[in-house]
Design a protein around this motif. Structure first.
Motif, PDB file in Angstrom:
ATOM      1  N   VAL A   1     -13.956  -4.343  -8.202  1.00 33.17           N
ATOM      2  CA  VAL A   1     -12.611  -4.200  -7.198  1.00 33.17           C
ATOM      3  C   VAL A   1     -11.713  -4.928  -7.939  1.00 33.17           C
ATOM      4  O   VAL A   1     -11.811  -5.897  -8.276  1.00 33.17           O
ATOM      5  N   THR A   2     -10.427  -4.137  -8.159  1.00 33.17           N
ATOM      6  CA  THR A   2      -9.176  -4.646  -8.632  1.00 33.17           C
ATOM      7  C   THR A   2      -8.053  -4.772  -7.511  1.00 33.17           C
ATOM      8  O   THR A   2      -7.955  -3.601  -6.770  1.00 33.17           O
ATOM      9  N   ILE A   3      -7.404  -5.751  -7.270  1.00 37.13           N
ATOM     10  CA  ILE A   3      -6.190  -5.693  -6.357  1.00 37.13           C
ATOM     11  C   ILE A   3      -5.100  -6.058  -7.253  1.00 37.13           C
ATOM     12  O   ILE A   3      -4.648  -6.799  -7.923  1.00 37.13           O
ATOM     13  N   GLU A   4      -4.166  -4.756  -6.870  1.00 37.45           N
ATOM     14  CA  GLU A   4      -3.035  -4.903  -7.657  1.00 37.45           C
ATOM     15  C   GLU A   4      -1.718  -4.992  -6.849  1.00 37.45           C
ATOM     16  O   GLU A   4      -1.840  -4.627  -5.643  1.00 37.45           O
ATOM     17  N   ARG A   5      -0.734  -5.751  -7.309  1.00 32.25           N
ATOM     18  CA  ARG A   5       0.377  -6.066  -6.458  1.00 32.25           C
ATOM     19  C   ARG A   5       1.492  -4.960  -6.675  1.00 32.25           C
ATOM     20  O   ARG A   5       1.836  -4.725  -7.856  1.00 32.25           O
ATOM     21  N   ILE A   6       2.223  -4.698  -5.579  1.00 33.26           N
ATOM     22  CA  ILE A   6       3.263  -3.795  -5.624  1.00 33.26           C
ATOM     23  C   ILE A   6       4.490  -4.708  -5.739  1.00 33.26           C
ATOM     24  O   ILE A   6       4.719  -5.355  -4.787  1.00 33.26           O
ATOM     25  N   THR A   7       5.386  -4.599  -6.705  1.00 36.36           N
ATOM     26  CA  THR A   7       6.566  -5.694  -6.881  1.00 36.36           C
ATOM     27  C   THR A   7       7.846  -4.607  -7.172  1.00 36.36           C
ATOM     28  O   THR A   7       8.281  -4.266  -8.071  1.00 36.36           O
ATOM     29  N   PRO A   8       8.339  -4.352  -5.945  1.00 39.48           N
ATOM     30  CA  PRO A   8       9.597  -3.437  -6.295  1.00 39.48           C
ATOM     31  C   PRO A   8      10.836  -4.339  -6.741  1.00 39.48           C
ATOM     32  O   PRO A   8      10.689  -5.603  -6.596  1.00 39.48           O
TER      33      PRO A   8
ATOM     34  N   ALA B   1      14.166  -6.246  -6.347  1.00 39.16           N
ATOM     35  CA  ALA B   1      14.882  -7.193  -5.462  1.00 39.16           C
ATOM     36  C   ALA B   1      15.446  -6.603  -4.306  1.00 39.16           C
ATOM     37  O   ALA B   1      15.662  -7.207  -3.197  1.00 39.16           O
ATOM     38  N   THR B   2      16.070  -5.838  -4.643  1.00 39.10           N
ATOM     39  CA  THR B   2      17.192  -5.222  -3.637  1.00 39.10           C
ATOM     40  C   THR B   2      16.697  -4.059  -2.711  1.00 39.10           C
ATOM     41  O   THR B   2      17.089  -3.760  -1.829  1.00 39.10           O
ATOM     42  N   THR B   3      15.183  -3.875  -2.964  1.00 37.80           N
ATOM     43  CA  THR B   3      14.462  -2.899  -2.296  1.00 37.80           C
ATOM     44  C   THR B   3      14.038  -3.310  -0.801  1.00 37.80           C
ATOM     45  O   THR B   3      13.388  -4.470  -1.008  1.00 37.80           O
ATOM     46  N   THR B   4      14.349  -2.701   0.216  1.00 32.23           N
ATOM     47  CA  THR B   4      13.716  -3.094   1.421  1.00 32.23           C
ATOM     48  C   THR B   4      12.515  -2.886   1.682  1.00 32.23           C
ATOM     49  O   THR B   4      12.087  -1.869   1.059  1.00 32.23           O
ATOM     50  N   ASN B   5      11.767  -3.561   2.736  1.00 29.16           N
ATOM     51  CA  ASN B   5      10.492  -3.469   3.036  1.00 29.16           C
ATOM     52  C   ASN B   5      10.268  -1.855   3.655  1.00 29.16           C
ATOM     53  O   ASN B   5       9.330  -1.095   3.252  1.00 29.16           O
ATOM     54  N   GLU B   6      11.162  -1.337   4.220  1.00 31.03           N
ATOM     55  CA  GLU B   6      11.036   0.079   4.650  1.00 31.03           C
ATOM     56  C   GLU B   6      11.169   1.213   3.807  1.00 31.03           C
ATOM     57  O   GLU B   6      10.517   2.044   3.921  1.00 31.03           O
ATOM     58  N   GLU B   7      11.988   0.853   2.660  1.00 30.95           N
ATOM     59  CA  GLU B   7      11.945   1.707   1.381  1.00 30.95           C
ATOM     60  C   GLU B   7      10.680   1.631   0.880  1.00 30.95           C
ATOM     61  O   GLU B   7      10.296   2.634   0.421  1.00 30.95           O
TER      62      GLU B   7
END
Length: 461
Positions: free
Chosen positions: A90-97, A99-105
């Motif tokens: 099991v691998t857990i990868e983080r989504i790191t958008p 800094a200016t990207t909103t949660n909704e986007e």
């Protein structure tokens, strides 16, 4: 003759019973009975195993943090590495958008399997529809909800108690408040360190006045408190009314908060000639010009450890969070950092099993030993607080647990949108010359106008 007749009847009854018993024990009937039992077993097994068990096959799950301080060092230490160690497939990868990207986007273009949130985003994420109602997953996986601290889980339940009673999140940790202090600044000005005694705000302001001064061209500030929003957490105050959504600032307790913040701003030297008044984490941690800072544990511990790993350290420690004199024994609201399953995930069962593993005693022990207060009821885990994170070595970590944290107030769907009005009100107190009553009145009017607009965009709760 009568006795003989009775005897014959009895013999016939025994024969009939024997025949029935013989019929039930025939090979065919035995096979049928065995088949029925096997079918019941198969059904039970199917009901238990109609989801993929964590660890059955290679899988990558993604996690997205919507709010709350959660640096990579904590993501790896508290989630990714422990899961990988226990479940190598099991691998857990983080989504790191960006800094200016909103949660909704992010949520409109990605489908993170697990969502990390705090009260700073819960209501907004609910509006996106990204949270899965966890009640069925809780039932399917036999998750023991009774292990979670009530002040944390009750907050999660309060979010939807006026709706359908959905469970959108599982508390990850109790983000409590503490007073951080820079020992070097105390030493520089010959001021005794705070102890394990919980201080009143009056006592803290006296200390702050001694530390707020200029030395060799450097302006030192005695105290940082996150202003009105931070001070209000000592009394558990909502920003808007639960029922109406209108401003909730016109109360005796909010008046106390505004008056206290005004007193802090009036400490000579606190507001600089260039009108700097809003002191925070960077000034304490990087610039190292703040004597005391009252804020959340998670806001500082992970970043301080990251800073230490970059080779930057200084002499600081903990003291209990202060409060109003009639509230001693209590600290501030314990903010809930939580984990949720994305309603669009293709791996809901596996994602929930990861969450359940993190909430196990083993998972929460890792969390406690690395500087976060566990979400589960287990005093033994709190005794291990901070043992594995280098930045907490030698600190008086027992002060973290002095005072009773409050349950976080109900965060109304409008609250996140109107918080800027409290920042504006603090600025009015600090540099615009408003008295507390005028500042409350101005903020109330601004909030209520915002609410009128929000009712057309968000709708009633």
């Amino acid at each position: 003759m009568k006795k003989l007749t009775i005897g014959v009847v009895i013999l016939m009854l025994f024969a009939l019973l024997g025949a029935c018993a013989s019929k039930d024990n025939t090979p065919a009937n035995k096979a049928e009975s065995k088949a029925n039992k096997q079918q019941e077993t198969n059904t039970a097994v199917a009901e238990e195993a109609d989801f993929k068990k964590l660890g059955d096959e290679p899988i990558t799950l993604t996690l997205f943090s919507t709010s709350g301080t959660f640096p990579d060092v904590e993501f790896n230490t508290l989630i990714a590495d422990p899961i990988k160690k226990k479940y190598p497939n099991v691998t857990i990868e983080r989504i790191t958008p960006a800094a200016t990207t909103t949660n909704e986007e992010v949520l409109s273009t990605h489908v993170p399997d697990i969502i990390y949130s705090s009260s700073s985003s819960h209501q907004r994420i609910i509006r996106t529809g990204a949270y899965e109602d966890l009640r069925e997953l809780i039932k399917r996986h036999h998750f023991d909800e009774s292990r979670i601290k009530p002040i944390l889980y009750d907050y999660i339940k309060d979010i939807t108690k006026d709706k359908g009673g959905e469970i959108y999140a599982i508390p990850f940790n109790s983000n409590q408040h503490i007073l951080y202090y820079n020992k070097d600044i105390f030493d520089k000005f010959g001021v005794p360190y705070p102890t394990e005694k919980q201080l009143t705000w009056d006592e803290v302001l006296d200390i702050s006045a001694k530390l707020t001064r200029t030395e060799n061209g450097v302006q030192y500030i005695g105290l940082s408190v996150d202003n009105l929003t931070g001070l209000a957490k000592g009394l558990g105050l909502p920003y808007v009314d639960h029922d109406t959504g209108n401003a909730a600032l016109d109360t005796p307790d909010w008046l106390r908060v505004f008056e206290l913040n005004k007193r802090i701003f009036e400490i000579p030297g606190y507001v600089t000639p260039d009108h700097t008044w809003n002191w925070g984490r960077d000034q304490f941690m990087k610039d190292q010009i703040i004597g005391m800072r009252v804020t959340w544990l998670a806001n500082m511990i992970g970043p301080l450890e990251e800073l230490r790993q970059q080779g930057v350290e200084f002499n600081w420690d903990f003291a209990p969070a202060p409060n109003f004199s009639d509230q001693l024994g209590k600290t501030r609201e314990a903010q809930i950092h939580s984990l949720s399953v994305n309603s669009q995930s293709k791996h809901k069962d596996e994602a929930f099993q990861v969450i359940a593993e993190i909430l196990s005693d083993e998972g929460q022990r890792i969390l406690s030993r690395n500087g976060r207060v566990p979400a589960v009821i287990n005093p033994e885990l709190e005794k291990e607080y901070g043992l594995d994170i280098p930045v907490l070595q030698g600190k008086t970590v027992q002060n973290v647990f002095i005072g009773e944290p409050l349950q976080e107030h109900y965060v109304h769907p409008y609250e996140l949108e109107i918080t800027t009005r409290l920042t504006e009100a603090a600025e009015d107190l600090a540099i615009n010359g408003l008295d507390v009553n005028s500042a409350i009145r101005k903020a109330t009017e601004a909030i209520n106008k915002d609410v009128e607009t929000l009712r057309t965009t968000i709708g009633d709760k």
